[in-house]
Write an enzyme that holds these catalytic residues in place. Structure first.
Site, PDB file in Angstrom:
ATOM      1  N   GLY A   1       0.841  -1.209   0.000  1.00  0.00           N
ATOM      2  CA  GLY A   1       0.000   0.000   0.000  1.00  0.00           C
ATOM      3  C   GLY A   1       0.867   1.245   0.000  1.00  0.00           C
ATOM      4  O   GLY A   1       0.475   2.299   0.524  1.00  0.00           O
TER       5      GLY A   1
ATOM      6  N   ASP B   1      -2.229   7.075   1.212  1.00  0.00           N
ATOM      7  CA  ASP B   1      -2.089   8.242   2.094  1.00  0.00           C
ATOM      8  C   ASP B   1      -1.268   7.960   3.342  1.00  0.00           C
ATOM      9  O   ASP B   1      -0.432   8.762   3.737  1.00  0.00           O
ATOM     10  CB  ASP B   1      -3.484   8.721   2.548  1.00  0.00           C
ATOM     11  CG  ASP B   1      -4.192   9.400   1.412  1.00  0.00           C
ATOM     12  OD1 ASP B   1      -3.514  10.017   0.578  1.00  0.00           O
ATOM     13  OD2 ASP B   1      -5.434   9.288   1.347  1.00  0.00           O
TER      14      ASP B   1
ATOM     15  N   LYS C   1       2.919   8.198  21.150  1.00  0.00           N
ATOM     16  CA  LYS C   1       2.980   9.601  21.571  1.00  0.00           C
ATOM     17  C   LYS C   1       3.725   9.711  22.900  1.00  0.00           C
ATOM     18  O   LYS C   1       3.463   8.942  23.829  1.00  0.00           O
ATOM     19  CB  LYS C   1       1.558  10.175  21.741  1.00  0.00           C
ATOM     20  CG  LYS C   1       0.786  10.330  20.430  1.00  0.00           C
ATOM     21  CD  LYS C   1      -0.617  10.884  20.704  1.00  0.00           C
ATOM     22  CE  LYS C   1      -1.523  10.779  19.495  1.00  0.00           C
ATOM     23  NZ  LYS C   1      -1.400  11.858  18.542  1.00  0.00           N
TER      24      LYS C   1
ATOM     25  N   ASP D   1     -13.390   3.402  15.303  1.00  0.00           N
ATOM     26  CA  ASP D   1     -12.261   4.219  14.859  1.00  0.00           C
ATOM     27  C   ASP D   1     -11.398   4.692  16.031  1.00  0.00           C
ATOM     28  O   ASP D   1     -10.174   4.746  15.918  1.00  0.00           O
ATOM     29  CB  ASP D   1     -12.820   5.436  14.095  1.00  0.00           C
ATOM     30  CG  ASP D   1     -11.731   6.289  13.482  1.00  0.00           C
ATOM     31  OD1 ASP D   1     -10.857   5.719  12.813  1.00  0.00           O
ATOM     32  OD2 ASP D   1     -11.749   7.529  13.668  1.00  0.00           O
TER      33      ASP D   1
ATOM     34  N   HIS E   1      -7.494   3.473  20.552  1.00  0.00           N
ATOM     35  CA  HIS E   1      -6.810   4.536  21.301  1.00  0.00           C
ATOM     36  C   HIS E   1      -7.395   4.743  22.705  1.00  0.00           C
ATOM     37  O   HIS E   1      -6.673   4.864  23.683  1.00  0.00           O
ATOM     38  CB  HIS E   1      -6.900   5.869  20.545  1.00  0.00           C
ATOM     39  CG  HIS E   1      -6.533   5.777  19.098  1.00  0.00           C
ATOM     40  ND1 HIS E   1      -5.511   4.986  18.653  1.00  0.00           N
ATOM     41  CD2 HIS E   1      -7.035   6.394  17.987  1.00  0.00           C
ATOM     42  CE1 HIS E   1      -5.401   5.105  17.340  1.00  0.00           C
ATOM     43  NE2 HIS E   1      -6.320   5.948  16.917  1.00  0.00           N
TER      44      HIS E   1
HETATM   45  C1  BG6 Z   1      -6.934   7.818  13.873  1.00  0.00           C
HETATM   46  C2  BG6 Z   1      -8.382   7.873  13.491  1.00  0.00           C
HETATM   47  O1  BG6 Z   1      -6.585   6.551  14.340  1.00  0.00           O
HETATM   48  O2  BG6 Z   1      -6.687   8.780  14.874  1.00  0.00           O
HETATM   49  C3  BG6 Z   1      -8.778   9.265  13.037  1.00  0.00           C
HETATM   50  O3  BG6 Z   1      -8.609   6.954  12.443  1.00  0.00           O
HETATM   51  C4  BG6 Z   1      -8.391  10.288  14.085  1.00  0.00           C
HETATM   52  O4  BG6 Z   1     -10.164   9.344  12.760  1.00  0.00           O
HETATM   53  C5  BG6 Z   1      -6.942  10.111  14.490  1.00  0.00           C
HETATM   54  O5  BG6 Z   1      -8.600  11.574  13.518  1.00  0.00           O
HETATM   55  C6  BG6 Z   1      -6.600  11.003  15.652  1.00  0.00           C
HETATM   56  O6  BG6 Z   1      -5.227  10.915  15.865  1.00  0.00           O
HETATM   57  P1  BG6 Z   1      -4.441  12.118  16.482  1.00  0.00           P
HETATM   58  O7  BG6 Z   1      -3.051  11.623  16.604  1.00  0.00           O
HETATM   59  O8  BG6 Z   1      -4.599  13.270  15.536  1.00  0.00           O
HETATM   60  O9  BG6 Z   1      -5.107  12.389  17.785  1.00  0.00           O
END
Ligand code: BG6
Length: 499
Positions: A13, A17, A191, A244, A249
């Site tokens: 891929g 992006d 992070k 998502d 996260h």
């Molecule tokens: C990604 C999601 O994993 O994390 C996105 O797919 C989201 O929808 C992004 O915008 C947020 O990441 P960060 O690092 O900008 O908080």
């Protein structure tokens, strides 16, 4: 940090992006900082028809937009790009993998290096299984190599669509790779501020003794974004914010803020604690879902005083979409440390503010000596861990105002990353790629914590499918989210930290 081992990085891929926005900028920064030895090369594997030169040119153009080292020095880039190659390929075509295998063998011998291969799946999830099967069928895994070399696989989210599909994908992966060769990316773990959660808790004597249900009233974890779905509607409309952001996260943030101290700071010890923690999250039945989860979808509104369209009007979103762009959860962790402490999680798009934070609210005093002197203004002591932006930690407490009266006002004690360390941290992907190559899995999800998180999220998805959704859209772009999310926390007599 030490120079990395000779490595071959194959990016499936590679014309997409993610590769251009995250992976190549991270690889370039690591290279420019001197981490790569001369013996390393990158192979782009994707459908778009192009040659090495065209591929390198696209990378250069994108680095100048996305890399923290921009503007990119052309001579430096030429030196870097000598290590980059491109194979126009098809993900389900055996021949493409045989070509890849021959290419790797030839280049590895030119570079006089072992076959140390990192496969990076940066493709749509629909082709993950094809790629894994074909890597195996073309004998491109380390058990088929001679000598002391390795093969590893890096897999991006979404890892599955629900518990069952995640379990199946995991089964497929582990039928070809061993768990210690699998790196499931959750970029939040890369992070600095997220890594600091454990340091804050376990490297200091003053916080951990009060980090429990005796002193903490509740914890809020928020990942709020002001951006909309942009050009990702095709993916997002099938996922919703629950898959998502929440499954990955947010569950990782919850784990880090709530786990017990691990015996060692070692990948498995930390991940064992996460598994224990996630297993203690109170399950709920389909009928209960309303009391534990709320959802929303954004309407038109104003972001930074500019009008923006509603979710349903975004390009690629069906006009009758029932996908949530906001979710809030109210969770309980049934263990000794956290019994009775609610954890409120919320995440959404097109909200008033862009902030990711963990807000820890402490219980009120058993008795207030200062009852009539402004104490009502100090609602609760709190510690706010800001993951982004303005990375830092603030401790909020009450202090006597100067003067003759005994008046108490809320004040903040603030630690700010940038002003304290005066260093810009590496991007999350730099740290993660570095760890993949050296073989440290601490910052990656393990199969079991990932599956337990899916179990919980799948019960919410199933619960939602059984009840009438709210009338979407139910929050204005530029607001703090839907009323349903306020109701969820207000019902407990508590409020979102909307500062
Ligand atoms: C990604 C999601 O994993 O994390 C996105 O797919 C989201 O929808 C992004 O915008 C947020 O990441 P960060 O690092 O900008 O908080």
């Amino acid at each position: 940090m030490a120079e990395l081992n000779p490595s071959i990085i194959v990016i499936f891929g590679a014309s997409g992006d993610l590769a251009h926005i995250k992976i190549f900028p991270a690889l370039y920064s690591l290279w420019e900082d001197g981490f790569f030895p001369d013996s390393f090369f990158i192979v782009g594997f994707a459908r778009t028809n192009m040659d090495d030169e065209a591929f390198r040119k696209t990378i250069f153009d994108n680095l100048n937009v996305n890399c923290r080292k921009k503007p990119i020095n052309e001579d430096d880039f030429i030196n870097f790009s000598k290590h980059i190659f491109y194979l126009t390929s098809k993900y389900d075509d055996e021949l493409s993998y045989q070509k890849l295998g021959k290419f790797i063998t030839r280049k590895a011998s030119e570079y006089k290096m072992p076959k140390n291969i990192v496969y990076y799946l940066s493709t749509p999830p629909s082709v993950y299984e094809d790629v894994i099967d074909n890597i195996k069928n073309a004998d491109l895994i380390s058990s088929k190599f001679k000598g002391d070399s390795f093969s590893k696989i890096v897999i991006e989210k979404p890892f599955g669509y629900d518990y069952e599909s995640a379990k199946n994908l995991n089964g497929k992966l582990l039928s070809v790779f061993k768990e210690d060769e699998v790196y499931r990316i959750d970029h939040y773990l890369g992070k600095e501020t997220v890594q600091n959660i454990l340091a804050f808790r376990f490297a200091n004597a003053i916080f951990e003794p009060i980090w429990n249900n005796k002193y903490i009233d509740h914890i809020q974890i928020s990942a709020l974004e002001s951006i909309g779905v942009g050009f990702r509607a095709g993916y997002f409309d099938k996922s919703g914010i629950i898959r998502d952001m929440m499954q990955n996260h947010m569950m990782q943030l919850l784990s880090l803020v709530a786990i017990e101290p691990p015996p060692l700071l070692d990948a498995d010890d930390i991940r064992n604690e996460k598994v224990k923690l996630l297993k203690s999250v109170r399950p709920f039945s389909l009928n209960d879902v309303k009391n534990f989860a709320a959802r929303g979808q954004y309407d038109r509104g104003l972001i930074n005083n500019k009008p923006v369209i509603s979710y349903k009007e975004e390009k690629g979103v069906p006009i009758n979409s029932l996908t949530e762009t906001y979710a809030a959860l109210r969770l309980f962790i049934d263990n000794y440390r956290w019994a009775g402490v609610p954890f409120y999680l919320r995440s959404g798009k097109r909200l008033k503010k862009h902030k990711t934070e963990i807000a820890v609210f402490f219980k009120k005093l058993p008795y207030s000596l200062y009852g009539k002197n402004g104490m009502e203004r100090i609602k609760q002591n709190s510690i706010i861990i800001t993951i982004q932006p303005n990375e830092g930690i603030s401790i909020n407490f009450g202090a006597k105002t100067p003067g003759f009266k005994m008046d108490i006002e809320p004040v903040n004690m603030v630690f700010n990353y940038k002003s304290s360390f005066k260093l810009s941290p590496p991007d999350a992907y730099e740290r993660l790629l570095y760890d993949i190559i050296i073989g440290d899995q601490t910052l990656f999800a393990r199969y079991d914590d990932m599956l337990i998180a899916w179990q919980l999220i799948t019960s919410i998805i199933n619960g939602w499918s059984k009840i009438e959704p709210p009338a979407f859209p139910n929050y204005e772009a530029g607001s703090w989210g839907p009323k349903e999310a306020d109701d969820l926390i207000n019902a407990d007599g508590r409020f979102w930290n909307n500062n």
